[in-house]
Design a protein around this motif. Sequence first.
Motif, PDB file in Angstrom:
ATOM      1  N   ALA A  25       0.805  -1.222   0.000  1.00  0.00           N
ATOM      2  CA  ALA A  25       0.000   0.000   0.000  1.00  0.00           C
ATOM      3  C   ALA A  25       0.839   1.274   0.000  1.00  0.00           C
ATOM      4  CB  ALA A  25      -0.928   0.003   1.214  1.00  0.00           C
ATOM      5  N   VAL A  26       2.158   1.139   0.203  1.00  0.00           N
ATOM      6  CA  VAL A  26       3.008   2.314   0.395  1.00  0.00           C
ATOM      7  C   VAL A  26       4.166   2.294  -0.581  1.00  0.00           C
ATOM      8  CG1 VAL A  26       4.252   3.669   2.111  1.00  0.00           C
ATOM      9  CG2 VAL A  26       2.566   1.985   2.841  1.00  0.00           C
ATOM     10  N   VAL A  27       4.523   3.447  -1.085  1.00  0.00           N
ATOM     11  CA  VAL A  27       5.728   3.527  -1.892  1.00  0.00           C
ATOM     12  C   VAL A  27       6.609   4.648  -1.353  1.00  0.00           C
ATOM     13  CG1 VAL A  27       5.093   5.150  -3.715  1.00  0.00           C
ATOM     14  CG2 VAL A  27       6.504   3.188  -4.256  1.00  0.00           C
ATOM     15  N   SER A  28       7.921   4.395  -1.369  1.00  0.00           N
ATOM     16  CA  SER A  28       8.863   5.370  -0.837  1.00  0.00           C
ATOM     17  C   SER A  28       9.660   5.969  -1.995  1.00  0.00           C
ATOM     18  CB  SER A  28       9.780   4.649   0.159  1.00  0.00           C
ATOM     19  OG  SER A  28      10.901   5.423   0.444  1.00  0.00           O
ATOM     20  N   LEU A  29       9.544   7.267  -2.166  1.00  0.00           N
ATOM     21  CA  LEU A  29      10.259   7.948  -3.251  1.00  0.00           C
ATOM     22  C   LEU A  29      11.423   8.724  -2.661  1.00  0.00           C
ATOM     23  CD1 LEU A  29       7.422   9.490  -5.463  1.00  0.00           C
ATOM     24  CD2 LEU A  29       8.683   7.375  -5.838  1.00  0.00           C
ATOM     25  N   ILE A  30      12.604   8.415  -3.137  1.00  0.00           N
ATOM     26  CA  ILE A  30      13.780   9.033  -2.538  1.00  0.00           C
ATOM     27  C   ILE A  30      14.875   9.141  -3.588  1.00  0.00           C
ATOM     28  CG2 ILE A  30      14.711   6.794  -1.775  1.00  0.00           C
ATOM     29  CD1 ILE A  30      15.459   8.335   0.846  1.00  0.00           C
ATOM     30  N   ALA A  31      15.710  10.151  -3.422  1.00  0.00           N
ATOM     31  CA  ALA A  31      16.833  10.295  -4.344  1.00  0.00           C
ATOM     32  C   ALA A  31      17.799   9.139  -4.121  1.00  0.00           C
ATOM     33  CB  ALA A  31      17.528  11.623  -4.100  1.00  0.00           C
ATOM     34  N   GLY A  32      18.555   8.778  -5.122  1.00  0.00           N
ATOM     35  CA  GLY A  32      19.581   7.760  -4.948  1.00  0.00           C
ATOM     36  C   GLY A  32      19.065   6.342  -5.107  1.00  0.00           C
ATOM     37  N   LEU A  33      17.871   6.177  -5.674  1.00  0.00           N
ATOM     38  CA  LEU A  33      17.334   4.830  -5.872  1.00  0.00           C
ATOM     39  C   LEU A  33      17.924   4.165  -7.096  1.00  0.00           C
ATOM     40  CD1 LEU A  33      13.496   5.223  -5.276  1.00  0.00           C
ATOM     41  CD2 LEU A  33      15.072   3.829  -3.950  1.00  0.00           C
ATOM     42  N   GLY A  34      18.452   4.935  -7.992  1.00  0.00           N
ATOM     43  CA  GLY A  34      18.814   4.389  -9.307  1.00  0.00           C
ATOM     44  C   GLY A  34      17.648   4.655 -10.238  1.00  0.00           C
ATOM     45  N   PRO A  35      17.960   4.914 -11.510  1.00  0.00           N
ATOM     46  CA  PRO A  35      16.927   5.367 -12.446  1.00  0.00           C
ATOM     47  C   PRO A  35      15.780   4.379 -12.643  1.00  0.00           C
ATOM     48  CG  PRO A  35      19.040   4.996 -13.567  1.00  0.00           C
ATOM     49  CD  PRO A  35      19.293   4.879 -12.101  1.00  0.00           C
ATOM     50  N   ALA A  36      16.071   3.067 -12.700  1.00  0.00           N
ATOM     51  CA  ALA A  36      15.007   2.100 -12.971  1.00  0.00           C
ATOM     52  C   ALA A  36      14.027   2.035 -11.807  1.00  0.00           C
ATOM     53  CB  ALA A  36      15.606   0.722 -13.240  1.00  0.00           C
ATOM     54  N   GLU A  37      14.572   1.870 -10.603  1.00  0.00           N
ATOM     55  CA  GLU A  37      13.708   1.713  -9.438  1.00  0.00           C
ATOM     56  C   GLU A  37      12.935   3.001  -9.156  1.00  0.00           C
ATOM     57  OE1 GLU A  37      12.812  -0.899  -8.156  1.00  0.00           O
ATOM     58  OE2 GLU A  37      11.734  -0.162  -6.395  1.00  0.00           O
ATOM     59  N   ARG A  38      13.619   4.108  -9.347  1.00  0.00           N
ATOM     60  CA  ARG A  38      12.964   5.387  -9.118  1.00  0.00           C
ATOM     61  C   ARG A  38      11.751   5.535 -10.046  1.00  0.00           C
ATOM     62  NH1 ARG A  38      15.388  11.226 -10.745  1.00  0.00           N
ATOM     63  NH2 ARG A  38      13.841  12.517  -9.701  1.00  0.00           N
ATOM     64  N   TYR A  39      11.961   5.212 -11.315  1.00  0.00           N
ATOM     65  CA  TYR A  39      10.885   5.371 -12.288  1.00  0.00           C
ATOM     66  C   TYR A  39       9.778   4.343 -12.053  1.00  0.00           C
ATOM     67  CZ  TYR A  39       8.790   6.663 -16.767  1.00  0.00           C
ATOM     68  OH  TYR A  39       7.944   7.118 -17.737  1.00  0.00           O
ATOM     69  N   ARG A  40      10.191   3.136 -11.672  1.00  0.00           N
ATOM     70  CA  ARG A  40       9.228   2.060 -11.412  1.00  0.00           C
ATOM     71  C   ARG A  40       8.248   2.483 -10.307  1.00  0.00           C
ATOM     72  NH1 ARG A  40      12.918  -1.981 -10.506  1.00  0.00           N
ATOM     73  NH2 ARG A  40      12.961  -2.448 -12.737  1.00  0.00           N
ATOM     74  N   ARG A  41       8.825   3.024  -9.238  1.00  0.00           N
ATOM     75  CA  ARG A  41       7.969   3.421  -8.110  1.00  0.00           C
ATOM     76  C   ARG A  41       7.086   4.605  -8.482  1.00  0.00           C
ATOM     77  NH1 ARG A  41      11.815   2.954  -2.735  1.00  0.00           N
ATOM     78  NH2 ARG A  41      12.622   0.873  -3.202  1.00  0.00           N
ATOM     79  N   TRP A  42       7.682   5.528  -9.223  1.00  0.00           N
ATOM     80  CA  TRP A  42       6.919   6.713  -9.618  1.00  0.00           C
ATOM     81  C   TRP A  42       5.740   6.310 -10.514  1.00  0.00           C
ATOM     82  CZ3 TRP A  42       5.827   9.566 -14.099  1.00  0.00           C
ATOM     83  CH2 TRP A  42       5.394  10.884 -13.874  1.00  0.00           C
ATOM     84  N   LEU A  43       5.991   5.344 -11.418  1.00  0.00           N
ATOM     85  CA  LEU A  43       4.920   4.862 -12.299  1.00  0.00           C
ATOM     86  C   LEU A  43       3.799   4.191 -11.507  1.00  0.00           C
ATOM     87  CD1 LEU A  43       6.564   3.266 -15.468  1.00  0.00           C
ATOM     88  CD2 LEU A  43       5.179   5.347 -15.331  1.00  0.00           C
TER      89      LEU A  43
END
Length: 711
Positions: free
Chosen positions: A262-280
Amino acid sequence: MSRPETTPLWDMPEPVRAPRPERAPKAEPAKGSQVKAKLKKAKSAAAERRGQQQGAAENPVARVVVDIPLTHLDRTFDYRVPESLDEAAVPGCRVRVRFAGQLVDGFLLERAETTEHQGKLAFLERVTSSEPVLTPVLATLGRAVAERYGGTLIDVLRLAIPPRHGKAESEPAREVAENPPTPDAAAWARYQNGSAFIEALAVPRPANAVWQALPGENWPHRLAEAAAAVAATGRGAVLVVPDHRDLTRLHEACVELMGAEAVVSLIAGLGPAERYRRWLAVLRGAVRVVVGTRAAMFAPVADPGLYVVWDDGDDLHLDPHAPYPHVRDVLMLRAHADKATLLAGGFARTAEAQLLVESGWAQPIVADRAELRAAAPRVTPVGEDFDVARDEAAKAARLPSVAFEAARQSLANGAPVLVQVPRRGYVPGLACGNCRTPAHCRRCAGPLALPGGADDGVPRPPGCRWCGVPDTNFRCAACGSVRLRAVIVGARRTAEELGRAFPGVPVRTSGATEVLASVPAKPALVVCTPGAEPVAADGYGAALLLDGWALLGRQDLRAGEETLRRWMAAAAMVRPSTAGGRVIVGAEAGLAVVQALVRWDPVWHAAQELAERNELGFPPAMRMASIEGTPEAVAAVLGDLALPESGEVLGPVPLGDVDEDGRSDRERALVRVARGEGKALASAIHAASARRDMRKEPEPIRIQLDPLDLI
Ligand SMILES: [Zn+2]
Ligand SMILES: [Zn+2]
């Protein structure tokens, strides 16, 4: 909670409106009369002749935000959608277009039937991806943020939409999380308006609030409960905290309450793939609760009901990239536009949050005195003339005897001791030699400082850091004294010195090089810089906030507020006085900020702070902008800036190293206007930047609205 109709605040946005589409397909602005041309059936003659491309049959015009950082191009440009891209070119997708001969990225804002551009439209070159990343809501927010700060839409979108990652985009969509159960929010009942706030979230009804957490409060859990109350009704929540450590705690609390899905954590330094995956996952509506640091302020959560900023006084909440948006202000814009709730929480309260309460925009959520007495540690101030501990090692560490005793007692009880040591490198300011009130310029109330250098062997007199006017006969506004003093920069205690005073006790440090997340509930001396305090499992037995002068004497208008924020964050980790918890603060008892800590009254301090800023013309009473660059560039901008009626220019003053004549190759000017004219200032800045960019001025310049460091 019973609350009046929301009163829109001074700078709340106009009612939500769609971004204004504009015209012109190429770098050259369209000339002559703007004739509406129906393009539906009209094929491009040239393309037809070449037998290449045909326009889409329906809505053949694409309005595109091009990724070019020039203010005079801050609008949409029309392109023609070729038939081959008709299906792919959906509103919100990423495209490539030709602009002034170059291939550039852009976002397709919308499709339209007509254009106001006269002449032939260029075709879209490519649809990079059909994922509609620029939603209408995000486009509206981006425009509102750009307008608030006098910046450009594309600059905001660059902060709001992470770079694309093809593989992450092509993966199967994350499954939609189920609504979590309604949480037990009984702990909010310790606060006046607390239970009513949680109930309003579930109704749902907007209930903007400013919350002062009790000392020792498990604030991540309280925030998780608020988020769960919203998510239980199927709506979204965005919670923004200053740093990684806060985020880890908040994320854990949310997972505990709602489950990891139910929760997603958005943070700098995730790496481009994981960052985008979570944002999507957020964009596609799979996850409704977003926790994150600064960049998460733009998270495109579906059907938002709650926005939270924790510890809004932390300067990490200000994005260092143009247009320099602040988390609190962006979340305010979003809450207003979405008819959702904003919660600004912290142990201390900023003058800005105080303004939200005083203007009626937000309700206070605070505990009554009885709850406070039960939760707060006992705070003892120690001024400059203190009894040094008799113990030889403690004497060497210049420990006041009361601090030494409090620490020993805590260690004897098996609890760790927190020692807060201010960071090095604060620029000390000038203060009244008698009462220590920071010295202000008589003309503009800016901070006085010693400029350095000499005229004919006579040291230059103190001058104003804002308007540059020297002050040769200072008189303190508070007590009338004519004595000035530079705030003393004394020797700081080191962890080694402190450790020797408590032989056999392990010393842990947490600061610039390594930040500890937590320490066990065992005797230890925990030496840390402000903001790096580890969480102690059962609370600290004592906290020593020893070198208060270094925080208080900083040359910064927010020094008082910032000091109290730092002290309270540390003191809130100490056990209540009923369990023996003690806080020793090294500063004069007569100072307002020390009184606020002793009485644990952040609200009183914030009200005082705001009243003073109103009187002196400081933010948030006024809105200010700083203009930094070479002397020529700053002068050019000032000459071109159409200020609103209340506008006032301070300076320019030299920045950094000055030569013998007091000049520098960089200068700064400040502009301030009445709060109500902040929007006019933002648009004047936008217009001046646009003219600069159009003239292709080579000198870089930095214009920032609402800067935090006004020194
Ligand atoms: Zn004074
Ligand atoms: Zn001045």
